[in-house]
Design a protein around this motif. Sequence first.
Motif, PDB file in Angstrom:
ATOM      1  N   GLU A  45       0.504  -0.984   0.219  1.00  0.00           N
ATOM      2  CA  GLU A  45      -0.217  -0.072  -0.002  1.00  0.00           C
ATOM      3  C   GLU A  45       1.114   1.032  -0.059  1.00  0.00           C
ATOM      4  O   GLU A  45       0.365   2.693  -1.329  1.00  0.00           O
ATOM      5  N   ASP A  46       2.143   1.048   0.047  1.00  0.00           N
ATOM      6  CA  ASP A  46       2.525   2.466   0.483  1.00  0.00           C
ATOM      7  C   ASP A  46       3.544   2.629   0.124  1.00  0.00           C
ATOM      8  O   ASP A  46       3.728   4.023  -0.869  1.00  0.00           O
ATOM      9  N   LEU A  47       3.297   1.842  -1.164  1.00  0.00           N
ATOM     10  CA  LEU A  47       4.334   2.182  -2.594  1.00  0.00           C
ATOM     11  C   LEU A  47       2.871   3.248  -3.746  1.00  0.00           C
ATOM     12  O   LEU A  47       3.289   3.906  -4.887  1.00  0.00           O
ATOM     13  N   ALA A  48       1.156   3.209  -3.345  1.00  0.00           N
ATOM     14  CA  ALA A  48       0.625   4.748  -4.275  1.00  0.00           C
ATOM     15  C   ALA A  48       0.491   4.041  -5.682  1.00  0.00           C
ATOM     16  O   ALA A  48       0.562   4.335  -6.034  1.00  0.00           O
ATOM     17  N   LEU A  49       0.116   2.940  -5.804  1.00  0.00           N
ATOM     18  CA  LEU A  49       0.006   2.122  -7.294  1.00  0.00           C
ATOM     19  C   LEU A  49      -1.560   2.490  -7.769  1.00  0.00           C
ATOM     20  O   LEU A  49      -1.675   2.491  -6.648  1.00  0.00           O
ATOM     21  N   PRO A  50      -1.513   3.184  -8.498  1.00  0.00           N
ATOM     22  CA  PRO A  50      -2.418   4.076  -8.882  1.00  0.00           C
ATOM     23  C   PRO A  50      -3.501   2.652  -9.496  1.00  0.00           C
ATOM     24  O   PRO A  50      -4.758   2.298  -9.464  1.00  0.00           O
ATOM     25  N   GLN A  51      -2.897   1.358  -9.827  1.00  0.00           N
ATOM     26  CA  GLN A  51      -4.035   0.465 -10.508  1.00  0.00           C
ATOM     27  C   GLN A  51      -4.569  -0.178  -9.013  1.00  0.00           C
ATOM     28  O   GLN A  51      -4.978  -1.152  -8.943  1.00  0.00           O
ATOM     29  N   LEU A  52      -3.552   0.007  -8.156  1.00  0.00           N
ATOM     30  CA  LEU A  52      -4.174  -0.702  -6.210  1.00  0.00           C
ATOM     31  C   LEU A  52      -5.191  -0.002  -6.175  1.00  0.00           C
ATOM     32  O   LEU A  52      -5.921   0.339  -5.905  1.00  0.00           O
ATOM     33  N   HIS A  53      -6.249  -1.525  -6.368  1.00  0.00           N
ATOM     34  CA  HIS A  53      -7.715  -1.232  -5.252  1.00  0.00           C
ATOM     35  C   HIS A  53      -7.677  -1.946  -3.885  1.00  0.00           C
ATOM     36  O   HIS A  53      -8.078  -1.021  -2.941  1.00  0.00           O
ATOM     37  N   LYS A  54      -7.276  -3.016  -3.869  1.00  0.00           N
ATOM     38  CA  LYS A  54      -6.664  -3.649  -2.379  1.00  0.00           C
ATOM     39  C   LYS A  54      -5.975  -4.702  -1.968  1.00  0.00           C
ATOM     40  O   LYS A  54      -5.373  -5.317  -3.189  1.00  0.00           O
ATOM     41  N   VAL A  55      -5.482  -4.951  -1.020  1.00  0.00           N
ATOM     42  CA  VAL A  55      -4.208  -5.943  -0.925  1.00  0.00           C
ATOM     43  C   VAL A  55      -5.272  -6.757   0.421  1.00  0.00           C
ATOM     44  O   VAL A  55      -5.546  -6.331   1.326  1.00  0.00           O
ATOM     45  N   THR A  56      -5.127  -8.217   0.430  1.00  0.00           N
ATOM     46  CA  THR A  56      -6.296  -8.789   1.211  1.00  0.00           C
ATOM     47  C   THR A  56      -5.169  -9.863   1.653  1.00  0.00           C
ATOM     48  O   THR A  56      -4.733 -10.290   0.596  1.00  0.00           O
ATOM     49  N   VAL A  57      -4.835 -10.004   2.993  1.00  0.00           N
ATOM     50  CA  VAL A  57      -4.156 -11.250   3.332  1.00  0.00           C
ATOM     51  C   VAL A  57      -4.631 -12.422   3.940  1.00  0.00           C
ATOM     52  O   VAL A  57      -5.730 -12.384   4.337  1.00  0.00           O
ATOM     53  N   TYR A  58      -4.071 -14.154   3.946  1.00  0.00           N
ATOM     54  CA  TYR A  58      -4.862 -14.970   4.161  1.00  0.00           C
ATOM     55  C   TYR A  58      -4.249 -15.835   4.476  1.00  0.00           C
ATOM     56  O   TYR A  58      -2.758 -16.066   4.072  1.00  0.00           O
ATOM     57  N   THR A  59      -4.264 -16.625   5.598  1.00  0.00           N
ATOM     58  CA  THR A  59      -3.583 -17.550   5.645  1.00  0.00           C
ATOM     59  C   THR A  59      -3.863 -18.862   5.924  1.00  0.00           C
ATOM     60  O   THR A  59      -3.732 -19.621   6.834  1.00  0.00           O
ATOM     61  N   GLU A  60      -5.496 -19.030   5.590  1.00  0.00           N
ATOM     62  CA  GLU A  60      -6.217 -19.976   5.691  1.00  0.00           C
ATOM     63  C   GLU A  60      -6.628 -20.286   4.128  1.00  0.00           C
ATOM     64  O   GLU A  60      -6.804 -19.499   3.669  1.00  0.00           O
ATOM     65  N   LEU A  61      -7.092 -21.853   4.176  1.00  0.00           N
ATOM     66  CA  LEU A  61      -7.948 -21.861   2.686  1.00  0.00           C
ATOM     67  C   LEU A  61      -9.330 -21.961   2.514  1.00  0.00           C
ATOM     68  O   LEU A  61     -10.012 -21.637   1.778  1.00  0.00           O
ATOM     69  N   ASP A  62      -9.675 -20.634   4.000  1.00  0.00           N
ATOM     70  CA  ASP A  62     -11.233 -20.561   3.716  1.00  0.00           C
ATOM     71  C   ASP A  62     -12.171 -20.468   3.024  1.00  0.00           C
ATOM     72  O   ASP A  62     -12.747 -20.388   2.570  1.00  0.00           O
ATOM     73  N   GLN A  63     -10.868 -18.766   2.138  1.00  0.00           N
ATOM     74  CA  GLN A  63     -11.769 -18.253   1.142  1.00  0.00           C
ATOM     75  C   GLN A  63     -10.489 -18.249   0.107  1.00  0.00           C
ATOM     76  O   GLN A  63     -10.781 -16.611  -1.187  1.00  0.00           O
TER      77      GLN A  63
END
Length: 484
Positions: free
Chosen positions: A197-215
Amino acid sequence: MAKFVLAGKANCPYFAKAELLADLLQRSLPKFSIHTLCMHPNEWQTISASPSLSTSQQWLETTCKENGWQHEHSPMIWRELINRGGKGMLLGGFSDFLEHVQAYYGITSDMTTELMTKIATENLLTRELCMKEEVYHQSLIKPLHIWISSALNPTCYILIPQLFAPGVFRDAPTISLHLLDVGAIEEDLQGVRMETEDLALPQLHKVTVYTELDQAFQQAHFIILLDDSWPEGGGEDKEESKVRKVSERYQQYGRLIDERAHKNVAVIVAGNSLVNLKCSLLLENAPSVDSGRFVGMATQLEYEARAHIAQKLSVKTADVTDVIVWGNISGSSHVDLQRAKVFQYEGAIWGPSDFSQPVLEMIYDRKWLQTDFLNLVSSQRATVASKTQRATAISATNGIIAVLKAWNCNSSAEEVLSLGILSTGQYNLPAGVVFSMPVNFQDGRWSVVSGVIIGDEKRAKLQMAADQLREEKDFASRTRKDTA
């Protein structure tokens, strides 16, 4: 300047009373400022700390924990002291705020209970309307969903900014990045998210992280699988343990991709071990996805071969093209130079920048080609790792980006790439085996390059690779049966 924050539930009468009192103070006092946080009751009670986690935390509990406060009910008011070098100072609830205002400013509130309740009802309706509008506006955004597994892998760290480089996803207005690392520490992944997110990329909408396979792989358009590290099983043969864990994980991946990803999803399998097997397991467990949407990445190996050819001929790596990698990407592979070309070579014949010559005609040292060259290519990653004390993440990223550009119609239709694909009998290779072979991309689809000559010696090498791949599949099948 007195700066306050007022937070509370939209349907709370005392929040409504405090809000109107705060408005009066702002109108009456030039150096009084207040920021309000009006929340739906569900938001106040169950704001999740991370959208990837199934458990939720109360907003009130989380905020108080972060600031070292104790407070139980709506509303909650605190004074901001950041401009004085300190954190916020909790005042308390409505009664504490009213007492503070009366003592310092001589202002009070005589709002009736009936009016407080009416305003609280209006606040709740307004908040619900705002939430519906937010949901509607979010539905208008159609981001491209990119999933990366083993997101704490060093390759991912280098890959992320390259995904947003010009020409990689040029037709995607926005990109949602999903970082998956099963069993990892969530805080580590959150650190990667924050840096992204600190990169301030114009194309970037959202970053989400996951530690399980449920999603995992929900709505995925592109999936990049980097899994290459597997914990050893206790009392189990090391190789058998790795194959078993790879089989279990990639069978899961395949089923989840089949259930959740877009049917035109593009899947790239990268890594240093069992690349063909991983791709094969995905294909077996994702029957509703076109087999042409799964590829094993041989481009890194191809680029490593090009680099050694370039060093031999004293040209740049980019001046060597059309090197082909056949077979088992992380095992018995064969580097084929019969179509390889070199540009900008200073030999007896010299031409313009688009003039090329066959590599095999420029290298006269056949012994080097048959021994040293093959040894250099096969040991390249280990050599780099021994010097840098880390995996060859830069070259892996370069190989992935080359495939993505080709898949997104940003490469020449004449460009030859080597990819592990499901064989359907091309070049009389065994059908049903994921085998590295030369392809061209056009209009977002690959096709196998035709016209490559397969002599008896090369045929024997390719058959050896095919036999090894079948053995890997059989071994993986046996380890699964043993644990069933």
